[in-house]
Enzyme design. Sequence first.
Site, short mmCIF file in Angstrom:
data_model
loop_
_atom_site.label_atom_id
_atom_site.label_comp_id
_atom_site.label_asym_id
_atom_site.label_seq_id
_atom_site.Cartn_x
_atom_site.Cartn_y
_atom_site.Cartn_z
N ASN A 42 0.85 -1.19 0.00
CA ASN A 42 0.00 0.00 0.00
C ASN A 42 0.88 1.25 0.00
OD1 ASN A 42 0.60 -0.79 2.70
ND2 ASN A 42 -1.06 0.45 3.51
N GLU A 44 0.40 5.29 0.52
CA GLU A 44 -0.55 6.32 0.95
C GLU A 44 -0.10 7.70 0.46
OE1 GLU A 44 -1.06 5.73 5.19
OE2 GLU A 44 -2.24 3.92 4.81
N CYS A 53 -4.06 0.50 -2.56
CA CYS A 53 -3.96 -0.75 -1.79
C CYS A 53 -2.86 -1.66 -2.34
CB CYS A 53 -5.28 -1.50 -1.85
SG CYS A 53 -6.58 -0.79 -0.85
N GLU A 55 -2.94 -4.90 -2.92
CA GLU A 55 -3.41 -5.85 -3.94
C GLU A 55 -3.41 -5.19 -5.32
OE1 GLU A 55 -4.79 -4.94 -1.10
OE2 GLU A 55 -6.22 -6.41 -0.37
N CYS A 82 -10.09 -5.47 0.90
CA CYS A 82 -11.22 -4.55 1.00
C CYS A 82 -12.19 -4.78 -0.16
CB CYS A 82 -10.72 -3.09 1.01
SG CYS A 82 -10.19 -2.49 -0.60
N CYS A 85 -10.80 -3.94 -3.66
CA CYS A 85 -9.81 -4.93 -4.12
C CYS A 85 -10.49 -6.23 -4.50
CB CYS A 85 -8.73 -5.15 -3.06
SG CYS A 85 -7.59 -3.75 -2.99
N1 THU Z 1 -5.30 -1.47 2.50
C1 THU Z 1 -4.77 -2.30 1.57
O1 THU Z 1 -3.63 -2.08 1.10
N2 THU Z 1 -5.49 -3.35 1.13
C2 THU Z 1 -6.74 -3.67 1.61
O2 THU Z 1 -7.40 -4.56 1.08
C3 THU Z 1 -7.25 -2.97 2.79
C4 THU Z 1 -6.63 -1.66 3.08
C5 THU Z 1 -4.53 -0.30 2.96
C6 THU Z 1 -5.08 1.01 2.47
C7 THU Z 1 -4.53 1.97 3.49
O3 THU Z 1 -3.21 2.36 3.07
C8 THU Z 1 -4.40 1.13 4.75
O4 THU Z 1 -4.52 -0.22 4.36
C9 THU Z 1 -5.46 1.44 5.80
O5 THU Z 1 -6.73 1.36 5.26
#
Ligand code: THU
Length: 121
Positions: A42, A44, A53, A55, A82, A85
């Site tokens: 991930n 940000e 994300c 994935e 999530c 994803c």
């Molecule tokens: N996140 C992912 O990378 N994948 C997911 O399926 C769930 C959430 C990340 C996004 C964000 O950077 C952090 O987790 C908190 O939500």
Amino acid sequence: MSARNLVERAEATAVRAYAPYSNYNVGAVVRTTDGREFEGVNVENAAYPLGVCAEKSALVSAVAAGYRPGDIDAIGITASPCGGCRQWLHEFRVGEVAYRGSDGEVHVATPSELLPDTWDF
Ligand code: THU
């Protein structure tokens, strides 16, 4: 390598996440049907909705190398994917999805189990 082992690979990859706002590091490793692997984390951003994300970043990397829906055998993820994803996993017809659940166990599922009755274009 089984889909379960990809979760361990994803856990090693997650240390490279860029998640200074949530401090929630996520890693993902995609394995293609011809045996190649692509990592994702991930990433940000100070403008929060622009974050990506793990994935999606792993799948984007595979697509940039030429892989397409149906070419992805499995993905390992450090957390339950999530909703958005799950739609990506459906789009790429990923064979097996392995992830570390909040119960600490590795779960293995198909995209349609994770996102039933999915919309298709
Ligand atoms: N996140 C992912 O990378 N994948 C997911 O399926 C769930 C959430 C990340 C996004 C964000 O950077 C952090 O987790 C908190 O939500």
